[in-house]
Motif scaffolding. Structure first.
Motif, PDB file in Angstrom:
ATOM      1  N   ASN A 284     -36.214 -76.697  28.748  1.00 26.37           N
ATOM      2  CA  ASN A 284     -36.350 -78.124  29.026  1.00 26.37           C
ATOM      3  C   ASN A 284     -36.136 -78.980  27.782  1.00 26.37           C
ATOM      4  N   ALA A 285     -36.487 -78.432  26.625  1.00 23.74           N
ATOM      5  CA  ALA A 285     -36.351 -79.209  25.387  1.00 23.74           C
ATOM      6  C   ALA A 285     -34.900 -79.626  25.129  1.00 23.74           C
ATOM      7  N   HIS A 286     -33.945 -78.830  25.616  1.00 20.11           N
ATOM      8  CA  HIS A 286     -32.528 -79.144  25.372  1.00 20.11           C
ATOM      9  C   HIS A 286     -31.857 -79.790  26.581  1.00 20.11           C
ATOM     10  N   MET A 287     -32.654 -80.221  27.555  1.00 20.92           N
ATOM     11  CA  MET A 287     -32.092 -80.711  28.824  1.00 20.92           C
ATOM     12  C   MET A 287     -31.010 -81.762  28.623  1.00 20.92           C
ATOM     13  N   ARG A 288     -31.244 -82.689  27.710  1.00 23.01           N
ATOM     14  CA  ARG A 288     -30.312 -83.799  27.578  1.00 23.01           C
ATOM     15  C   ARG A 288     -29.102 -83.491  26.712  1.00 23.01           C
ATOM     16  N   ARG A 289     -29.022 -82.257  26.221  1.00 19.82           N
ATOM     17  CA  ARG A 289     -27.843 -81.873  25.445  1.00 19.82           C
ATOM     18  C   ARG A 289     -26.896 -80.992  26.237  1.00 19.82           C
ATOM     19  N   ILE A 290     -27.325 -80.560  27.412  1.00 18.72           N
ATOM     20  CA  ILE A 290     -26.513 -79.608  28.167  1.00 18.72           C
ATOM     21  C   ILE A 290     -25.235 -80.303  28.633  1.00 18.72           C
ATOM     22  N   PRO A 291     -24.092 -79.627  28.524  1.00 19.23           N
ATOM     23  CA  PRO A 291     -22.841 -80.239  28.972  1.00 19.23           C
ATOM     24  C   PRO A 291     -22.627 -80.046  30.467  1.00 19.23           C
TER      25      PRO A 291
END
Ligand SMILES: Cc1ncc(COP(=O)(O)O)c(C=O)c1O
Lengths: 452, 488, 126
Positions: A284-291
């Motif tokens: 979840n910590a990287h949710m907004r970086r996923i392409p």
């Protein structure tokens, strides 16, 4: 030609537009008119074009050889129910589901796909797909670079060489340095070398593949996980043979923050290299970086469950040059195929497939050993093995080919130190008879070789 | 879509169905996994649902019935070229000798596949006026990235590393600037003139020794032909830059005009638009990258080479930017594209784009009777209408019109793109639609506009005839629920 | 919603509630209305030094992103963590619960370059 107009239609339409010919609609400056006739075939009626392409297909005898090819594309059993469903025109001819209300079926299927990938990898969320496993790795590196602000990335030499090459292509664009971690003598990543490298705190992330390119289980151990988290380096797990997810400990369990995977094994044909289907799963910590696209569950105006493309502000059509990635069209239809495959097989079926891959590859290992061929490594493996043939791998493969066998992949193509080695894969489709044929041929080739 | 509401609205997830023990028998029972690997290397549980084949078939059949494709109805989605996808293409692509051909099969056992790729490549070169095409990139956006990597390497080899600017018109698709950024380029957005075109004088103002690439499409995303394209390409070349052609709009000129003749150095095709490859609900696509002669060496690897009557994959290309993906190409799509090419021949392709332009202009003129068309002139394969005036008068937005079309069994046009037209409705009918279909679409749209004036609220509540009503996107983004969770 | 008289405003539609050498920052009602449903707010980290009119984050709505600029310079001493779980607060209550960050001002004089409520209303009406 697939155009419906009659002469009368055309005339009526031109009259409505107020021009006297179609040419008027396509006027271009003189210099842009075609100067020469096009070198394109003349039109063929359907039965003839079919024959012509079918004849080309017949020149691919490689599709019918006994095959031990793997290395990032695997032949597995695909139940016919998959194509009966996936080839339905509603799915096949839909565009990206921008209009949610008339795309609920596809959106739900992608939500199911995202869930399957999460269940298999142990991660929190997964995207709707990326082009393939190699670009999944490259995009994962970009995520790690964004998350850490660091400009170097580390990758194990045991990661599929094609994936590493694509990683380099992408990183060249961003002027990011890619360094490689050496191998142990046993065909796994040298975790001590990894620990030394990340101590510099310069690396955004480090990618390991398990099972790795040689087929060996190659996960981070507890010590390496501690080192990585102390150095702030993002661990990226690469999965090239998705069937292994049904058997091996999940990437999440060995510390991966990002999983870059290829799901071709889930019912997608090898098809001379594509289309296949990549995925990225993360925490979840990287949710907004996923392409790429993400499907989310929400409600409609009447409070009913509904699905929709979401977190779109990450994407190119909104963020443009500041998007997390440029990806637009992805591999949705292959993801649909994989979803249907997983639904058909279920827990038991998928575990059976994994067990059969383990079993047949051990049968293969035993048979080639008995034929006097040495296994190069002794690490635990999934469904691929590396054998040492005593002379150049490609010569042995050529001799096997004469006997109707595609014996595997010449490792010398990427690893000079393994010039005498071949990578062989066995799946649930590999028969005992095929293994016997290979072992026999290897013995024969060995004798011929010895005589030369 | 006539089932009673209760049946239509419930669609449980595959995870909420089935029973343990309902597995299908596709392969033999396998032994316990710890017969092969130590326990510490194995996963604990594998919580996947088990359903009979019949249940799975019904489930995904139901999902397909809740999905709108070209095979269901008219799909005027601008910029996406949703034309008919011939079934023969799929049959050919899924033949055993293609589908089961492993990518590592030696070239001599894959001659047919290589021939498919080579013939397709040669035909593309002639059709679009390029020296070579790489079939490596997976979609349009990836081809854009590959092209910019080519440019970057090309300039580096020439010692012109200061070239770090990419120029894109404000009408450009989002992938253009996003691809440029992935290559480390800085994006300069160029304002279109009042006629919706790139003004050569404006572009000259931003050109300089730092210009790397100018990315354009022609006709542009407003559907308008950039008739002064030569002035633009000449100016960019004079400044030492390269011209990139975004081929998403190639259906407007295929067989009639060639990007190569306009002066473009690089281009991509979205064969999943122009060459009838089914879009599959979002992909897979196929994005061949074309280049002029001076850039051939930089193309991604591998490249298909013909030596006499033999074909081979050439990996030994020292100046190449490297591969863009694991394997050579989305090959099954190359088969489809070649089948389409054969079905049409040069004459057919030329006619196809002419009819695409005819259909677009017919719709444009009919629709202009009741909706604003901000660029009232002959368009190419698509055009942009605007609901701005309607919104002022009635409150009804482009979004509402889109949703109302769904209620009338039409796919909505592309909305809110290009960004420079407020309340944009971008309409691309394609050549495979008949006059009757176009007329029915015009009637539906006219009726919607009339309804907007009479009863705007009814449109703001649309759609009402679909399996769900208007979906709450804000909720989806504020409280992301991206997966089913076994523990919830 | 009336524009509060006690705040200062920037041309980029941010407000500042200045109190000595401290200030609370947010976006205006006009801004939240033109963005539509706000779904995510990306804010700078506590401790970061930010410069007047510099870009310090983004505000995302369903179909748009826009940059967040700081009306004043200083050190970020607190950010509104509640917006993570409830970004809709910016739509509901832009001058209250929807606040974004607190600054320790490095140059309180900058306040003079900002607009009054009346001046801002005029700008927003254009
Ligand atoms: C004008 C334009 N350029 C580029 C693209 C990107 O192509 P793809 O989706 O194949 O990556 C598209 C398609 O969506 C487009 O319409």
């Amino acid at each position: 030609m697939y155009a419906p107009h009659t002469q009368a239609d055309i005339e009526a339409m031109l009259r409505c537009i107020g021009v006297d010919s179609i040419d008027r609609l396509l006027e271009v400056p003189q210099a842009l008119r075609l100067q020469e006739p096009l070198e394109v075939v003349s039109a063929l009626p359907e039965y003839r074009l079919r024959r012509r392409i079918e004849q080309m297909a017949k020149r691919n005898s490689g599709a019918d050889f006994v095959s031990f090819l793997g290395g990032g594309a695997y032949r597995h059993y695909a139940p016919p129910a998959i194509s009966a469903l996936a080839m339905r025109g509603e799915f096949l001819t839909a565009y990206t589901p921008y209009q949610a209300e008339v795309s609920q079926g596809y959106l739900q299927a992608i939500y199911e796909w995202q869930t399957y990938i999460c269940l298999l990898t142990g991660m929190d969320l997964a995207d709707a797909s990326v082009y393939d496993g190699a670009t999944a790795l490259a995009e994962s590196a970009i995520m790690a670079i964004g998350a850490t602000g660091r400009r170097k990335f580390l990758v194990s030499r045991a990661v599929n060489p094609n994936y590493r090459a694509v990683l380099r292509t992408y990183c060249n664009g961003l002027d990011v340095t890619v360094d490689e971690i050496t191998l142990t003598a046993d065909g796994t990543t040298d975790l001590e070398a990894l620990a030394r490298a990340v101590a510099s705190q310069e690396y955004a992330g480090v990618a390991m593949q398990s099972p790795n390119f040689f087929g060996n289980v190659d996960a981070l151990d507890a010590a390496a996980q501690v080192t990585l988290s102390a150095s702030g380096t993002v661990p990226v797990a690469v999965i090239a043979e998705a069937i292994s997810l049904a058997a091996l400990a999940t990437p999440a369990s060995w510390g991966a923050q990002i999983v870059a995977g290829e799901a071709q094994s889930f019912g997608v044909p090898v098809a001379y290299g594509g289309p296949h289907v990549g995925f990225i799963a993360t925490t979840n910590a990287h949710m907004r970086r996923i392409p790429g696209r993400l499907v989310g569950k929400t409600r409609d105006s009447a409070g009913r469950t509904a699905y929709v493309l979401t977190l779109q502000a990450r994407e190119q059509h909104i963020r443009r040059e500041r998007a997390t990635s440029n990806i637009c069209t992805n591999q949705a239809h292959c993801a649909l195929i994989a979803t249907i495959y997983l639904a058909l097989l279920g827990e038991t079926g998928l575990r059976d497939v994994a067990a059969l891959n383990l079993e047949r590859s051990r049968e293969l290992a035993t048979a080639v050993s008995n034929a006097g061929i040495k296994l190069r490594f002794s690490a635990p493996f999934f469904n691929e093995i590396v054998v040492e043939v005593g002379r150049r791998g490609r010569d042995v493969l050529a001799a096997l080919q004469e006997r109707g066998i595609l014996g595997g992949i010449d490792l010398g193509r990427w690893y000079p130190e393994y010039e005498n080695c071949i990578l062989m894969a066995a799946t649930e489709l590999t028969t005992t008879a095929e293994i016997g044929k290979l072992a026999g041929a290897l013995q024969e080739v060995g004798r011929v070789g010895a005589a030369v | 879509m006539s089932a009673p509401p209760s049946e239509r609205t419930v669609s449980p997830l595959i995870f909420d169905q089935g029973q343990r023990g309902r597995a299908n028998r596709y392969v033999e029972r396998g032994k316990a996994l710890d017969a092969f690997l130590p326990r510490n290397l194995l996963r604990d549980e594998l919580p996947l649902p088990e359903n009979t084949e019949l249940d799975v078939v019904r489930h995904y059949t139901r999902l397909s019935q809740r999905t709108f494709g070209i095979d269901v109805g008219f799909y005027p989605l601008g910029s996406c070229t949703m034309k008919y996808n011939p079934k023969v293409n799929d049959t050919l692509a899924s033949q055993h000798e293609f589908a089961d051909l492993h990518p590592f099969v030696p070239d001599e056992l894959a001659q047919g596949a290589l021939q498919v790729m080579h013939e397709l490549e040669r035909s593309f070169c002639s059709l679009f006026g390029m020296a070579a095409f790489s079939l490596n990139p997976s979609a349009g956006a990836q081809a854009e990235l590959a092209a910019l990597l080519v440019a970057k390497k090309y300039f580096r080899d020439r010692g012109e590393t200061q070239r770090d600017k990419v120029i894109v018109p404000d009408t450009a698709h989002g992938t253009n600037p996003a691809s440029a950024a992935m290559c480390g380029f800085t994006v300069i957005s160029l304002k279109s003139d009042t006629r919706g075109r790139v003004d050569p004088a404006e572009i000259r103002k931003v050109l300089g020794p730092d210009t790397a690439v100018c990315m354009m499409t022609n006709p542009n995303t407003l559907g308008l032909f950039e008739e002064r394209i030569h002035e633009v390409t000449d100016a960019v070349h004079e400044a030492g830059g390269l011209m990139y052609y975004d081929g998403a709009n190639a259906n407007a000129l295929m067989g009639n005009t060639r990007p190569g003749d306009m002066g473009f150095d690089l281009m991509h095709l979205n064969t999943h638009k122009t060459f009838t490859i089914p879009h599959g609900g979002g992909g897979a696509g196929h994005g061949p990258l074309g280049v002029a002669a001076h850039l051939i060496e930089y193309l991604p690897t591998p490249y298909v080479v013909r030596d006499g009557d033999r074909y081979r994959l050439d990996f030994d290309r020292p100046k190449s930017i490297g591969p863009m993906r694991s394997f050579w190409s989305n090959f099954a799509h190359a088969v489809r594209a070649l089948a389409y090419l054969y079905a049409n021949g040069a004459e057919g392709l030329t006619k196809a784009s002419q009819y695409a332009v005819l259909n677009a202009n017919y719709l444009r003129v009919k629709i202009a009777e009741f909706l604003e068309t901000p660029y009232p002139e002959i368009c190419r394969h698509e055009f942009v209408a605007s609901a701005q005036r309607l919104k002022k008068e009635t409150g009804v937005r482009a979004l509402d019109i889109a949703k109302a079309l769904l209620d009338r069994n039409f796919m909505a046009p592309t909305i809110y793109f290009p960004l420079i037209v407020p309340e944009a409705l971008m309409i691309e009918p394609t050549e495979t639609e008949s006059k009757e279909t176009l007329d029915a679409f015009v009637d539906a749209l006219r009726e919607i506009v009339e309804t907007a004036k009479r009863d705007p609220q009814s449109l703001m509540n649309a759609p009402v005839n679909t399996v769900v009503g208007r979906v709450d996107e804000a909720r989806a983004a504020r409280q992301p629920d991206l997966r089913w969770d076994p523990h919830v | 919603m009336a524009t509060p008289q006690d705040l200062r405003y920037s041309k980029e539609h941010e407000w500042a509630r200045v109190n000595g050498d401290g200030a609370v920052i947010g976006i205006t009602d006009y801004a939240q209305r033109s963005l539509g449903d706000i779904v995510y707010v990306e804010l700078p980290k506590v401790g970061e030094q930010i410069k007047q009119f510099g870009s310090i984050g983004v505000v995302e709505s369903v179909k748009a992103v826009s940059d967040l600029f700081t009306p004043l310079s200083g050190e970020v001493v607190e950010v509104n963590g509640a917006l993570d779980g409830d970004p809709a607060a910016v739509n509901r209550d832009p001058y209250g619960d929807g606040w974004m960050l607190k600054l320790k001002l490095s140059n309180p004089d900058e306040t003079k370059s900002l607009l009054s409520a009346e001046e801002y209303d005029k700008l927003a009406a254009e």
